[in-house]
Design a protein around this motif. Structure first.
Motif, short mmCIF file in Angstrom:
data_model
loop_
_atom_site.label_atom_id
_atom_site.label_comp_id
_atom_site.label_asym_id
_atom_site.label_seq_id
_atom_site.Cartn_x
_atom_site.Cartn_y
_atom_site.Cartn_z
N SER A 109 -2.76 -4.91 3.72
CA SER A 109 -1.41 -4.97 3.15
C SER A 109 -0.44 -5.73 4.05
O SER A 109 -0.69 -5.89 5.25
CB SER A 109 -0.86 -3.55 2.95
N ARG A 110 0.64 -6.15 3.44
CA ARG A 110 1.77 -6.69 4.20
C ARG A 110 2.90 -5.66 4.26
O ARG A 110 3.83 -5.80 5.03
CB ARG A 110 2.29 -7.97 3.54
N LEU A 111 2.79 -4.66 3.39
CA LEU A 111 3.86 -3.66 3.27
C LEU A 111 3.24 -2.30 2.99
O LEU A 111 2.38 -2.17 2.12
CB LEU A 111 4.81 -4.05 2.13
N VAL A 112 3.70 -1.29 3.74
CA VAL A 112 3.24 0.08 3.53
C VAL A 112 4.44 0.96 3.20
O VAL A 112 5.46 0.92 3.88
CB VAL A 112 2.53 0.64 4.78
N PHE A 113 4.31 1.74 2.13
CA PHE A 113 5.31 2.75 1.79
C PHE A 113 4.88 4.08 2.41
O PHE A 113 3.73 4.50 2.24
CB PHE A 113 5.42 2.94 0.28
N THR A 114 5.79 4.72 3.11
CA THR A 114 5.51 6.03 3.68
C THR A 114 6.68 6.96 3.42
O THR A 114 7.84 6.52 3.36
CB THR A 114 5.23 5.93 5.20
N TYR A 131 0.86 -1.19 0.00
CA TYR A 131 0.00 0.00 0.00
C TYR A 131 0.89 1.24 0.00
O TYR A 131 1.88 1.29 0.74
CB TYR A 131 -0.89 -0.02 1.24
N VAL A 132 0.54 2.21 -0.82
CA VAL A 132 1.31 3.45 -0.89
C VAL A 132 0.54 4.53 -0.13
O VAL A 132 -0.53 4.97 -0.57
CB VAL A 132 1.57 3.89 -2.34
N LYS A 133 1.07 4.94 1.01
CA LYS A 133 0.42 5.96 1.84
C LYS A 133 0.49 7.32 1.13
O LYS A 133 1.35 7.55 0.29
CB LYS A 133 1.14 6.00 3.19
N SER A 134 -0.41 8.23 1.49
CA SER A 134 -0.52 9.52 0.80
C SER A 134 0.80 10.30 0.79
O SER A 134 1.13 10.97 -0.19
CB SER A 134 -1.62 10.37 1.45
N ASP A 135 1.59 10.18 1.86
CA ASP A 135 2.84 10.94 1.92
C ASP A 135 3.95 10.31 1.06
O ASP A 135 5.05 10.86 0.97
CB ASP A 135 3.33 11.10 3.37
N ALA A 136 3.66 9.17 0.44
CA ALA A 136 4.63 8.55 -0.48
C ALA A 136 4.10 8.51 -1.92
O ALA A 136 4.76 7.96 -2.80
CB ALA A 136 4.96 7.14 -0.01
N GLY A 164 6.15 -4.52 8.50
CA GLY A 164 5.90 -4.29 7.09
C GLY A 164 5.82 -2.83 6.67
O GLY A 164 4.77 -2.37 6.20
N VAL A 165 6.91 -2.09 6.85
CA VAL A 165 6.95 -0.68 6.45
C VAL A 165 8.26 -0.39 5.73
O VAL A 165 9.33 -0.81 6.16
CB VAL A 165 6.84 0.26 7.68
N ILE A 166 8.15 0.34 4.61
CA ILE A 166 9.33 0.94 3.97
C ILE A 166 9.16 2.44 4.09
O ILE A 166 8.19 3.02 3.58
CB ILE A 166 9.48 0.54 2.50
N ALA A 167 10.07 3.08 4.82
CA ALA A 167 10.04 4.53 5.01
C ALA A 167 11.08 5.16 4.09
O ALA A 167 12.25 4.78 4.12
CB ALA A 167 10.34 4.87 6.46
N LEU A 168 10.63 6.10 3.27
CA LEU A 168 11.51 6.79 2.33
C LEU A 168 11.81 8.19 2.86
O LEU A 168 10.88 8.96 3.16
CB LEU A 168 10.85 6.87 0.95
N ASN A 169 13.08 8.51 2.97
CA ASN A 169 13.51 9.79 3.52
C ASN A 169 13.31 10.89 2.48
O ASN A 169 14.04 10.98 1.50
CB ASN A 169 14.99 9.69 3.92
N THR A 170 12.30 11.73 2.71
CA THR A 170 11.96 12.75 1.71
C THR A 170 13.09 13.75 1.47
O THR A 170 13.22 14.28 0.37
CB THR A 170 10.69 13.51 2.14
#
Length: 217
Positions: free
Chosen positions: A92-97, A55-60, A115-121
């Motif tokens: 989901s099993r994985l969330v992108f934020t 799942y792609v969260k709004s901030d990603a 289950g989270v992948i955090a991307l450093n903006t």
């Protein structure tokens, strides 16, 4: 004294040996025989019934094209559709934020248990398309159970991994034979979490999922 003919043969032989060593030094890791071992994988992966619903969260959302590119690359490399997008975060099993709260040295991190992948903006917004995609590809590799190879204990191999592999952090968007074979191997040598275990981790306030929900990551 050496005769001219003998000298010529000696020089030619020396050149052949030198060329041989040069070729060995420039040999790509895909052509090397590297034995996969436990230092290359964790204890678990994020698959459930053979897939990882993400799942792609709004901030990603701004990285949606990069995420789509990376998941398609891995699906092709794995030879099956492991990564599938879902519109439900709870399913989901994985969330992108996307976050500005990671350490400055991290462009992205993957937390497997919840289950989270955090991307450093702060990094992702400055990176060009190739580097953004490379970061996502690398972090997705962790969800398959593969460790960072830039910290591999063998120094000689570690140096090669850094230069030539996705999990070594070489910022490539091409998943070569070594990385695809390693990912398939780690999937076989790690375990998938049951739904109960996975939801237990997602309820853990110390892990990324709850930190994300409460704005701490």
């Amino acid at each position: 004294m050496l005769r001219a003919k003998h000298l010529f043969v000696l020089v030619l032989t020396t050149l052949i040996v030198m060329i041989g060593f040069g070729a060995m030094g420039s040999q790509s890791i895909s052509a090397q025989t590297v034995k996969f071992n436990s230092a290359m994988h964790t204890s678990k992966n994020l698959t459930y019934n053979g897939t990882i619903k993400y799942y792609v969260k709004s901030d990603a959302k701004k990285y949606s094209s990069d995420i789509s590119y990376a998941t398609k690359k891995w699906n092709k490399a794995l030879g099956k559709k492991v990564f599938k997008q879902t519109k439900s975060m709870s399913h989901s099993r994985l969330v992108f934020t996307g976050t500005s709260k990671l350490g400055r040295s991290y462009a992205g991190v993957a937390e497997i248990n919840s289950g989270v992948i955090a991307l450093n903006t702060s990094w992702m917004n400055r990176y060009n398309q190739q580097k953004r995609r490379a970061v996502v590809i690398h972090e997705l590799g962790h969800t398959l159970g593969t460790k960072d190879l830039y910290v591999y204990p063998n120094a000689q191999l570690r140096g090669m991994f850094k230069k030539q592999t996705i999990m070594g952090g070489n910022y490539s968007t091409t998943i070569k034979s070594f990385d695809s074979k390693l990912a398939k191997w780690t999937l076989r040598h790690t375990r998938t979490m049951s739904q109960n275990e996975f939801h237990h981790y997602r309820a853990n306030t110390g892990l990324y999922y709850q930190q994300m929900l409460h704005g701490r990551i």
